[in-house]
Design a protein around this motif. Structure first.
Motif, PDB file in Angstrom:
ATOM      1  N   ILE A 237       0.842  -1.200   0.000  1.00  0.00           N
ATOM      2  CA  ILE A 237       0.000   0.000   0.000  1.00  0.00           C
ATOM      3  C   ILE A 237       0.873   1.244   0.000  1.00  0.00           C
ATOM      4  N   VAL A 238       0.548   2.187  -0.876  1.00  0.00           N
ATOM      5  CA  VAL A 238       1.281   3.437  -1.014  1.00  0.00           C
ATOM      6  C   VAL A 238       0.286   4.580  -0.884  1.00  0.00           C
ATOM      7  N   THR A 239       0.582   5.535  -0.008  1.00  0.00           N
ATOM      8  CA  THR A 239      -0.234   6.751   0.083  1.00  0.00           C
ATOM      9  C   THR A 239       0.564   7.904  -0.485  1.00  0.00           C
ATOM     10  N   VAL A 240      -0.157   8.866  -1.071  1.00  0.00           N
ATOM     11  CA  VAL A 240       0.496   9.910  -1.846  1.00  0.00           C
ATOM     12  C   VAL A 240      -0.012  11.287  -1.414  1.00  0.00           C
ATOM     13  N   THR A 241       0.922  12.200  -1.213  1.00  0.00           N
ATOM     14  CA  THR A 241       0.613  13.622  -1.072  1.00  0.00           C
ATOM     15  C   THR A 241       1.138  14.316  -2.313  1.00  0.00           C
ATOM     16  N   ASP A 242       0.256  14.961  -3.067  1.00  0.00           N
ATOM     17  CA  ASP A 242       0.712  15.593  -4.305  1.00  0.00           C
ATOM     18  C   ASP A 242       0.862  17.099  -4.132  1.00  0.00           C
ATOM     19  N   ALA A 243       1.274  17.753  -5.224  1.00  0.00           N
ATOM     20  CA  ALA A 243       1.539  19.192  -5.170  1.00  0.00           C
ATOM     21  C   ALA A 243       0.294  19.992  -4.815  1.00  0.00           C
ATOM     22  N   LYS A 244      -0.900  19.476  -5.178  1.00  0.00           N
ATOM     23  CA  LYS A 244      -2.137  20.190  -4.860  1.00  0.00           C
ATOM     24  C   LYS A 244      -2.338  20.305  -3.349  1.00  0.00           C
ATOM     25  N   ILE A 245      -2.047  19.241  -2.624  1.00  0.00           N
ATOM     26  CA  ILE A 245      -2.185  19.273  -1.161  1.00  0.00           C
ATOM     27  C   ILE A 245      -1.151  20.214  -0.551  1.00  0.00           C
ATOM     28  N   LEU A 246       0.059  20.214  -1.075  1.00  0.00           N
ATOM     29  CA  LEU A 246       1.083  21.127  -0.563  1.00  0.00           C
ATOM     30  C   LEU A 246       0.659  22.581  -0.752  1.00  0.00           C
ATOM     31  N   GLU A 247       0.044  22.868  -1.900  1.00  0.00           N
ATOM     32  CA  GLU A 247      -0.445  24.229  -2.141  1.00  0.00           C
ATOM     33  C   GLU A 247      -1.620  24.553  -1.230  1.00  0.00           C
ATOM     34  N   ALA A 248      -2.543  23.594  -1.081  1.00  0.00           N
ATOM     35  CA  ALA A 248      -3.749  23.840  -0.280  1.00  0.00           C
ATOM     36  C   ALA A 248      -3.413  24.102   1.180  1.00  0.00           C
ATOM     37  N   THR A 249      -2.333  23.500   1.673  1.00  0.00           N
ATOM     38  CA  THR A 249      -1.965  23.653   3.085  1.00  0.00           C
ATOM     39  C   THR A 249      -0.886  24.713   3.299  1.00  0.00           C
ATOM     40  N   GLN A 250      -0.547  25.456   2.238  1.00  0.00           N
ATOM     41  CA  GLN A 250       0.422  26.554   2.303  1.00  0.00           C
ATOM     42  C   GLN A 250       1.773  26.067   2.808  1.00  0.00           C
ATOM     43  N   ALA A 251       2.220  24.918   2.280  1.00  0.00           N
ATOM     44  CA  ALA A 251       3.528  24.387   2.643  1.00  0.00           C
ATOM     45  C   ALA A 251       4.603  25.081   1.816  1.00  0.00           C
ATOM     46  N   VAL A 252       5.550  25.727   2.474  1.00  0.00           N
ATOM     47  CA  VAL A 252       6.658  26.384   1.795  1.00  0.00           C
ATOM     48  C   VAL A 252       7.812  25.416   1.602  1.00  0.00           C
ATOM     49  N   SER A 253       8.027  24.544   2.588  1.00  0.00           N
ATOM     50  CA  SER A 253       9.092  23.545   2.515  1.00  0.00           C
ATOM     51  C   SER A 253       8.500  22.167   2.779  1.00  0.00           C
ATOM     52  N   LEU A 254       9.313  21.144   2.559  1.00  0.00           N
ATOM     53  CA  LEU A 254       8.864  19.769   2.763  1.00  0.00           C
ATOM     54  C   LEU A 254       8.361  19.548   4.177  1.00  0.00           C
ATOM     55  N   SER A 255       9.042  20.113   5.170  1.00  0.00           N
ATOM     56  CA  SER A 255       8.681  19.870   6.567  1.00  0.00           C
ATOM     57  C   SER A 255       7.271  20.340   6.888  1.00  0.00           C
ATOM     58  N   GLU A 256       6.756  21.318   6.142  1.00  0.00           N
ATOM     59  CA  GLU A 256       5.429  21.863   6.415  1.00  0.00           C
ATOM     60  C   GLU A 256       4.332  21.079   5.712  1.00  0.00           C
ATOM     61  N   GLY A 257       4.705  20.085   4.883  1.00  0.00           N
ATOM     62  CA  GLY A 257       3.702  19.323   4.154  1.00  0.00           C
ATOM     63  C   GLY A 257       3.623  17.866   4.513  1.00  0.00           C
ATOM     64  N   LEU A 258       4.353  17.442   5.553  1.00  0.00           N
ATOM     65  CA  LEU A 258       4.398  16.020   5.887  1.00  0.00           C
ATOM     66  C   LEU A 258       3.378  15.606   6.938  1.00  0.00           C
ATOM     67  N   ASN A 259       2.597  16.542   7.430  1.00  0.00           N
ATOM     68  CA  ASN A 259       1.608  16.207   8.457  1.00  0.00           C
ATOM     69  C   ASN A 259       0.320  15.633   7.880  1.00  0.00           C
ATOM     70  N   PHE A 260       0.171  15.639   6.551  1.00  0.00           N
ATOM     71  CA  PHE A 260      -1.128  15.352   5.970  1.00  0.00           C
ATOM     72  C   PHE A 260      -1.199  13.972   5.338  1.00  0.00           C
ATOM     73  N   GLN A 261      -0.618  12.995   6.027  1.00  0.00           N
ATOM     74  CA  GLN A 261      -0.772  11.587   5.696  1.00  0.00           C
ATOM     75  C   GLN A 261      -0.937  10.818   6.999  1.00  0.00           C
ATOM     76  N   PRO A 262      -1.744   9.757   6.992  1.00  0.00           N
ATOM     77  CA  PRO A 262      -1.880   8.961   8.220  1.00  0.00           C
ATOM     78  C   PRO A 262      -0.547   8.329   8.598  1.00  0.00           C
ATOM     79  N   GLY A 263      -0.261   8.325   9.885  1.00  0.00           N
ATOM     80  CA  GLY A 263       0.973   7.720  10.372  1.00  0.00           C
ATOM     81  C   GLY A 263       2.157   8.657  10.396  1.00  0.00           C
ATOM     82  N   LEU A 264       2.051   9.846   9.768  1.00  0.00           N
ATOM     83  CA  LEU A 264       3.159  10.795   9.749  1.00  0.00           C
ATOM     84  C   LEU A 264       2.876  11.960  10.689  1.00  0.00           C
ATOM     85  N   ARG A 265       3.935  12.421  11.363  1.00  0.00           N
ATOM     86  CA  ARG A 265       3.801  13.576  12.258  1.00  0.00           C
ATOM     87  C   ARG A 265       5.120  14.313  12.326  1.00  0.00           C
TER      88      ARG A 265
END
Length: 771
Positions: free
Chosen positions: A121-149
Motif C-alpha cells: 500500500i502506497v499513500t500519496v501527497t501531491d503538489a495540490k495538497i502542498l499548495e492547499a496547506t500553504q507548505a513552503v518547505s517539505l517539513s510543512e507538508g508532511l503532516n497530511f498523511q496517516p501515520g506521519l507527524r
C-alpha cells in the motif's frame, strides 16, 4: 539496371506506406483541452497532444489497444481496428482523477505501477495538497498523511524530524527521486531545506522497507518525487507571512520548464529565496523560532536518444543561515546562548535507463552524491560577564561538520509472459552507499565525531500475478556494512494483494528491517541545557537494531458518477530488537561544560496501532480527505532517562502521542477560485523536561492541540487559452493559536522542551504569475 532498381525501391516505399493507417482527434475534459500522451499498447510508440488537445498517430494495420494518459486524469483504453489507407478520427473526454486513485507510484516495487495494483500500500501527497496547506518547505507538508507527524526538536536551531507510526525520524528512509542521498547530517535540517515548489508528489510506504532500500527503512519509506519537465511553462511567486501577526516570513519561488516539440528532451529549473525573522513567544529575549535565510536552486533534465533510452540529470544547491538563542544582533560568542548554523548542501545525480526491443527488460544505472558543509556555533556566555576569560571559553563553541554521501547502483527488471502459469516481474539490483561524517569543535575537551560508513546491498524481488485477483511479492536484500561485527544482514519481505472485488482490495505483509549503529543523527545534534553542550556517543559493543513488521489493510474505492470515494484501514505491528535507547552519562571532563548521553541497546520495543485514511469527492467542486492514527509505542522494559528522577523511568517513547490526525477540505466553485480548510490534531504525550530552568528533570504530560488552517486563492486569466494567469492567495495558519504555553525561559532553559504545532497563529498573503 538503375531504372529497374529505382522502380523496385519506389514500389517498396509505396507498399510500406500503404500498410500504415492514421488516427487523429482531440483530448479534452469537460470542454477543456488536455495535455495527454496517446500510445499503442504493446508497441513502444507514443505521441503527445498540442496546446489545443489535438493529436495525430500513425500505426500499422490491424486491431490495437490505444491508451490515453494524462497527469491528474483517469487513463482510458479503447480497442480500434485500422484498415489500409484509412484515417480514423477519435476524440476522448477524460475524467479527472480527483482523489489520485490511479496515480503511478515507484516506491512500492522500485518500478512504475498503478497504485491500485501494488501489493504494497502506497499513500500519496501531491503538489495540490502542498499548495492547499500553504507548505513552503517539505517539513510543512508532511503532516497530511496517516501515520506521519512532524516534530520540532529545538528552540535555538529549529531542528525537526518526521515520525512514522510512532517511530523517530532515524527509523524512516527518506529518498530523493528513489535515491538514499538524504544523509545523517542532512536529516537534522534537510526537511526545511527542500522547497515545496520542486515536489511533484510524496510517496509513503509504511512498514519495513529494508528489503528494497536498506538501513533505516524500519518504520517505512518516504520518497520525494521531484517535478519532471512536461510542458513549456514559467511561474514566479511571492509569499509574505506574519508569524503571530508580527514576525515576517518572506518567500520568493520560481519554476521554469522547457521541452522540445518531440517531448524527448526537456529541463525543469526551480529556485527559492526565503527570509524569516526570529520569534520569541514568551518575551524572555530567547527564540522559539529561529531566524532563517535560505537560498535554493536546482534543475532536472532528461533526454531520450531513442524511444527506448533515457538519460536523466539532476542538480541541487542550497545555502542556509539560521540562528537562535538571544541577542541575535551581536557576535555569537557574546550572546548568552547561541546556536548559529551556516550550511551549504550541493547534490546531483545521473541515471541511464534502457528498455529492450521486446519491452520486457529494463536496465538502469545510476550515481548520486551529496556534499554538505556546516559551519556552526553552539554555546555562549550562559549569563556570565563578558570577561576575556569567559569570551575565550565561549569562542570554543565554534565548530564545523562535513558530510559526503555517494550512492551508485544498477537495477534490472524483467517481465515474464509465463511465470507459474501467469505473468510476473523480477526486479534485482546492487547498490553501494558511502557516507563520511567529520564533526569537530574548537573546544579541546570535545572529541571529534569521525565515522565512515560503507554499505553494499544486493536485492531481488519477484512479483507473481496468480490471477486477476491475487498477487504475490517476495523479496530479499543482503547488506554488508562496517559499523558492527556482522558479516551480512539479511532482510526478507512478503506481500500479498487480493482483490475481493473490483472496489475492495486486501493486503498483508511481513518485512524484516535493520538500522545500523551510526553515531550521527537527529539525537546527536547539539542541544543546550543550562548553556552547556551535550553530546551523544555509542556504547561499547552496540549492535544493529533489527525489526519485524506486520501490516494488514483493506482498501476500498468507489467510482461515483461525478466523483470518487476511498477508505483505507491499516493495522500495523512492529517489534524492535536491540532497540536504541538514550541513557544519561556524566560530564566528559571536569568543568568542561560538556555532558554526554550514551546510546545503548535496550531489551527491545514494540509499536502497534491502526491508520485510517478516507477521501471523498462528490463532484469536482468538493474534495475532502482525512487521516488518523491510534497507536502505542513502548519499550519492553522501563528506560532510566534521568539520573535525577530514577522513579520516572518509563516504557513510553518520548514525545509520541497515542492519537494524532489530519484533514484537508477543498471547495472550488470554479477552477479559478479555490478554498481550503485543513487541520492537524495532536493528542497528549509524555515529554522529557531537563533541569536548568526547572530544578530537577521531570516527565511532563502535554495537552492536546488542534491546529486549524484556512487558505483561499483566485486566478485571473490573461489570455484566451487560459495559459497566462495571475493568482492572489491569502489565509491564516493555526487560526485558534494552538501553541505551547509553558516554554522554559532564560539561558538555563531546556531547549529540547518544545512540542506541539510548529508555529503560532500566522497570517499570509501570496502572489503568483504563470505562463
Amino acid at each position: 539496371m538503375k531504372t529497374i532498381c529505382s522502380i523496385i525501391l519506389l514500389f517498396s516505399f509505396w507498399i510500406i506506406n500503404a500498410q500504415q493507417s492514421f488516427l487523429k482527434g482531440k483530448v479534452e475534459s469537460n470542454g477543456t483541452p488536455v495535455l495527454a500522451n496517446i500510445s499503442i499498447k504493446g508497441i513502444n510508440k507514443t505521441v503527445g497532444t498540442d496546446l489545443d488537445g489535438n493529436y495525430s498517430l500513425q500505426t500499422t494495420l490491424g486491431t490495437h489497444v490505444i491508451t490515453i494518459a494524462a497527469i491528474g486524469y483517469k487513463a482510458q483504453e479503447v480497442e480500434l481496428t485500422f484498415t489500409e489507407n484509412k484515417i480514423q478520427t477519435k476524440n476522448f473526454n477524460l475524467k479527472e482523477d480527483i482523489l489520485g486513485l490511479e496515480k503511478v507510484v515507484v516506491t512500492a516495487t522500485r518500478g512504475y505501477l498503478n497504485r491500485k495494483k501494488t501489493p504494497v500500500i502506497v499513500t500519496v501527497t501531491d503538489a495540490k495538497i502542498l499548495e492547499a496547506t500553504q507548505a513552503v518547505s517539505l517539513s510543512e507538508g508532511l503532516n497530511f498523511q496517516p501515520g506521519l507527524r512532524m516534530e520540532t526538536n529545538c528552540q535555538n536551531c529549529g531542528t525537526s524530524e518526521v515520525k512514522m507510526n510512532g517511530l523517530g525520524g532515524s527509523y524512516s528512509q527518506i529518498l530523493i527521486d528513489s535515491r538514499p542521498i538524504f544523509s545523517a547530517l542532512n536529516s537534522v535540517y534537510g526537511l526545511d531545506q527542500i522547497p515545496a515548489n520542486i515536489i511533484k508528489q510524496i510517496e509513503v510506504v509504511r512498514g519495513g522497507g529494508s528489503a528494497l532500500y536498506g538501513s533505516n527503512a524500519i518504520a517505512g519509506t518516504i520518497n520525494i518525487i521531484t517535478k519532471d519537465p512536461s510542458e513549456n511553462s514559467f511561474t514566479i511567486g511571492s509569499n509574505l507571512a506574519l508569524i503571530d501577526g508580527t514576525t515576517q516570513d518572506k518567500t520568493i519561488t520560481f519554476n521554469g520548464t522547457i521541452i522540445n516539440e518531440d517531448f524527448d528532451t526537456g529541463i525543469a529549473l526551480f529556485g527559492m529565496k526565503r527570509n524569516r525573522g526570529s520569534y520569541d513567544a514568551d518575551n524572555d529575549g530567547f527564540t522559539e523560532i529561529t531566524e532563517l535565510e535560505n537560498t535554493s536552486f536546482g534543475l532536472k533534465a532528461f533526454t531520450r536518444p531513442t524511444d527506448r533510452k533515457k538519460i536523466t540529470a539532476e542538480f541541487n544547491a542550497n545555502n542556509e543561515y539560521r540562528r537562535g538563542g538571544n541577542n541575535l544582533n551581536v557576535l555569537p560568542f557574546l550572546a548568552d546562548v547561541t546556536e548559529q548554523i551556516e550550511s551549504t548542501v550541493v547534490s546531483g545525480g545521473l541515471t541511464y535507463e534502457y528498455l529492450s526491443p521486446t519491452l520486457k527488460d529494463n536496465y538502469s544505472v545510476y550515481a548520486s552524491t551529496s556534499v554538505s558543509n556546516n559551519n556552526n556555533f553552539y554555546g555562549g556566555l550562559a549569563g556570565n560577564t563578558a570577561t576575556d576569560e569567559n569570551i575565550k571559553e565561549s569562542i570554543e563553541g565554534f565548530g564545523n561538520s562535513k558530510d559526503i554521501t555517494f550512492v551508485t547502483g544498477t537495477q534490472y527488471a524483467h517481465k515474464f509472459d509465463q511465470f507459474l502459469n501467469n505473468t510476473g516481474t523480477f526486479t534485482g539490483g546492487v547498490e553501494y552507499k558511502y557516507n563520511d561524517i567529520d564533526d569537530r569543535k574548537e573546544n579541546p575537551d570535545f572529541e571529534p565525531i569521525l565515522q565512515t560508513t560503507h554499505i553494499l546491498g544486493i536485492y531481488g524481488q519477484q512479483e507473481w500475478v496468480v490471477n486477476n485477483r491475487l498477487r504475490f511479492l517476495g523479496g530479499l536484500r543482503g547488506d554488508i556494512h562496517n559499523l558492527a561485527d556482522e558479516f551480512v544482514v539479511l532482510n526478507p519481505r512478503v506481500n500479498i494483494l487480493y482483490s475481493i472485488h473490483k472496489n475492495l482490495r486486501w493486503r498483508t505483509s511481513y518485512a524484516k528491517g535493520f538500522r545500523a549503529p551510526q553515531i550521527y543523527g537527529e539525537d546527536v545534534h547539539a542541544g543546550l541545557a543550562a548553556g552547556e553542550i551535550s553530546r551523544i556517543r555509542n556504547a561499547d559493543g552496540l549492535k544493529s537494531e533489527t525489526s519485524h513488521s506486520f501490516l494488514t489493510s483493506l482498501d476500498w474505492t468507489k467510482e461515483l458518477a461525478h466523483g470518487d470515494f476511498s477508505l483505507v484501514t491499516e493495522i500495523f505491528h512492529t517489534q524492535l530488537n536491540n532497540a536504541f535507547a538514550l541513557e544519561q552519562g556524566t560530564e566528559i571532563a571536569p568543568n568542561s561544560g560538556i555532558f554526554e548521553w550514551i546510546r545503548s541497546n535496550s531489551s527491545g520495543a514494540k509499536v502497534y496501532g491502526v491508520n485510517i485514511e478516507v477521501k471523498y469527492a462528490p463532484n469536482i467542486q468538493w474534495l475532502f480527505q482525512a487521516g488518523a492514527t491510534i497507536q502505542r509505542s513502548l519499550y519492553n522494559d522501563k528506560v532510566e532517562w534521568s539520573e535525577d528522577e530514577l522513579d520516572q523511568a518509563t516504557r513510553e517513547f518520548n514525545k509520541t502521542p497515542n492519537v494524532y490526525a489530519n484533514f484537508v477540505a477543498t471547495y472550488a466553485p470554479t477552477k479559478t477560485f479555490q478554498n481550503n480548510l485543513s487541520g492537524v490534531f495532536t493528542g497528549p504525550m509524555h515529554v522529557q523536561h531537563l533541569a536548568g530552568f526547572i530544578p530537577n528533570d521531570k516527565l511532563e504530560k502535554s495537552p492536546s492541540f488542534f491546529e486549524l488552517n484556512w487558505k483561499s486563492s483566485y486566478q485571473f486569466y490573461l489570455d484566451n487559452h487560459k495559459h497566462t494567469y495571475f493568482e492572489v492567495s491569502g489565509g491564516i495558519q493555526n487560526i485558534f493559536h494552538a501553541y505551547q504555553s509553558d516554554f522554559d525561559q532564560g539561558a538555563d532553559r531546556d531547549v529540547t522542551y518544545i512540542y506541539g504545532p510548529q508555529r503560532p497563529r500566522t497570517f499570509f498573503l501570496g502572489l503568483k504569475f504563470g505562463i
